[in-house]
Design a protein around this motif. Sequence first.
Motif, PDB file in Angstrom:
ATOM      1  N   ARG A   1      23.320  40.890   9.499  1.00 25.20           N
ATOM      2  CA  ARG A   1      23.187  42.041  10.384  1.00 25.20           C
ATOM      3  C   ARG A   1      23.839  41.727  11.724  1.00 25.20           C
ATOM      4  N   TYR A   2      24.420  42.762  12.320  1.00 25.60           N
ATOM      5  CA  TYR A   2      25.100  42.591  13.595  1.00 25.60           C
ATOM      6  C   TYR A   2      24.125  42.026  14.621  1.00 25.60           C
ATOM      7  N   ASN A   3      24.556  40.952  15.323  1.00 22.38           N
ATOM      8  CA  ASN A   3      23.671  40.246  16.244  1.00 22.38           C
ATOM      9  C   ASN A   3      23.995  40.490  17.707  1.00 22.38           C
ATOM     10  N   GLY A   4      24.849  41.446  17.978  1.00 18.74           N
ATOM     11  CA  GLY A   4      25.203  41.734  19.367  1.00 18.74           C
ATOM     12  C   GLY A   4      26.499  41.106  19.815  1.00 18.74           C
ATOM     13  N   ASP A   5      27.060  40.228  19.003  1.00 22.20           N
ATOM     14  CA  ASP A   5      28.327  39.597  19.361  1.00 22.20           C
ATOM     15  C   ASP A   5      29.473  40.460  18.843  1.00 22.20           C
ATOM     16  N   PRO A   6      30.234  41.117  19.727  1.00 22.59           N
ATOM     17  CA  PRO A   6      31.311  41.997  19.246  1.00 22.59           C
ATOM     18  C   PRO A   6      32.375  41.247  18.458  1.00 22.59           C
ATOM     19  N   ASN A   7      32.467  39.915  18.658  1.00 22.33           N
ATOM     20  CA  ASN A   7      33.462  39.142  17.915  1.00 22.33           C
ATOM     21  C   ASN A   7      33.096  38.976  16.448  1.00 22.33           C
ATOM     22  N   SER A   8      31.841  39.309  16.116  1.00 24.28           N
ATOM     23  CA  SER A   8      31.435  39.194  14.710  1.00 24.28           C
ATOM     24  C   SER A   8      31.845  40.419  13.902  1.00 24.28           C
ATOM     25  N   LEU A   9      32.436  41.414  14.547  1.00 23.03           N
ATOM     26  CA  LEU A   9      32.876  42.620  13.858  1.00 23.03           C
ATOM     27  C   LEU A   9      34.398  42.613  13.723  1.00 23.03           C
ATOM     28  N   GLY A  10      34.870  43.442  12.830  1.00 23.56           N
ATOM     29  CA  GLY A  10      36.314  43.593  12.681  1.00 23.56           C
ATOM     30  C   GLY A  10      36.793  43.136  11.319  1.00 23.56           C
TER      31      GLY A  10
END
Length: 611
Positions: A215-224
Amino acid sequence: MAATVAISVAGVGPAQASTIDTDAPVIVSSWVSHPRIIDVIDGPVQVTARVEVEDLGSGVGTGYPRLSALSNRYNFPPQTMTLVSGDRFRGIYETTFTFPEHVPNDVWEFAPYIVDLAGNRYQTENFLPFWPTTVSLEDNDAPVVTASVKVKFADIIGGPTNVIDVTDGPVPAVTTVAAYDAGIGFRPDASVLVGQNCSTDPHRVVCTSAYEFPRYNGDPNSLGLRTMWSPRVADANGNTSVPYNIQDVILATRPLRAKLPTLSASIGSVRASWAARSDVLGILEYETEFAGAGITRKVRTTATEATTGALPEGTYTARVRARNQLGWGEWTNASAPVAYIPAPLTGSTPTVSGTVKVGQILTANPGAWTSGTTFAYQWLAGGLEVSGATGSTLALGPGQAGKAIAVRVTGSKTGYVTSSKISAATAVVAKGSLVGVAPTITGTARVGSTLTANPGLWSPTPVILSYQWYGSGVVITGANLSTYTLTTADLGKTVTVRAAASKSGYNYTYKTSAATVPVATNVLTAPRPVIPAAAAVGQILTVKVGAWTPTVYLRTYQWKRNGVSIPGATASSYKIVAADLGAGLSIAVTGRKSGYVTKTVTSNSTAPVTK
């Protein structure tokens, strides 16, 4: 065909064990079945190795000895040797290695690993004194690897098909890797190179690995964008596959909560603005919710601002959310409140159209106002409100006669200040005109007959009707009812009737009927007179004339003998004389009335007169 060569080693007899064992086991002798050349060109070869081990202390430990076959390019993992003779204090142990076809051409060493029950260990670096060389058609081809990923992708219509939504929780995935090597095949522990849950044979390994995209943890670098690569898989010769791109995936979330918007107000409008969102999938649109004064209003836009107006007066806040291809995201917190002041409505002076006359309909034309304005109406007569007159039209009634008419139009719209405007007054309302048809006359134009006036339909109803009868155009005095009985004074005259209608607020109106034919004489109706049937000389006969219609006061009589008038016998009674003996007597009665035709009726004859 595989070749098997047996090697035996003679040893030394058993020794007395020490009560305190600190000595490691020793190898008394060793041998291998192929001490020089291992030829696998024609297929796999089994190589047997034996060692004679002595331990005068606690004896060889359980699971030992173990033996490894090693080269610079290929290793057999340690194998437990089997006791074939003797005991743990002095015994011969054996194991067999199968050298596969395509094993690398290389020099081999056999490394023993022995531990006694006291934990004393034989030095592993002391190899057996045999260094055979393999001869093979060496395999230089890497395994063929196929891989696939099973994961739930977001259902996006008309968008990318490889998006994984990690907004609400981890997303499970399973990778399946299948590796095939047509040459030397894989080491027995090849699964550690590929993954979990493997099924293996010498030339094929299939593994499945279960894992999660967190689940997304708030780190935008984990998306994409993420590229999922196949693993590197090596065969027993060390030939290694080249990783390839199994699947490109995009890790994304629905738009997350951003900073609250900035809110400002001016007369008639409220404006919210906010910073543009950065999103892996791109923002499709924003939705702003304005709230206050007991209402909410939502505005969608692709810009980073939204404006609304036409709100009830009050204090308002706003919050914003964004939508990408995964759906609507979180709302921001509510903005700081602002006070909204409605704008005034603009409108022109209304006008009134129509004929200003009782019975006619006037129409209010509100004119040009702010778009979306709704109207309420109140009609005025002589400056005063007309009760119940709240529509866009007014039917002028008798109560408005003689008064000037105006209309007050009140415009209203949510978010605007209500405004009223009054039209110019009309001319005073004129009396209305009654509409009717000429009356008709029914009845026979004869003296004594009754004529009836039929007024026909008048509008508007109800009306009050009055009548006047005329004889040849001259007023018949007292003849002012809807019926009139003709008299002898009307004989020879034509008769008409005038119906006059009146109604409050309307002009007096009358209509005259067509004339009748000249009034004719009428006919008297009379029964046959009655005299006694038997008659005798000296008898007095008296006639009964019966009832005449109409009543006749002027009558004459004539008695007759055998149908011949008797001179002088002109009274209603007659005394029979001798001259009448044997004759039949009768009487003729004649009635006369002005305006009626004279009528004579004769009685039946008596029986012949007797003495």
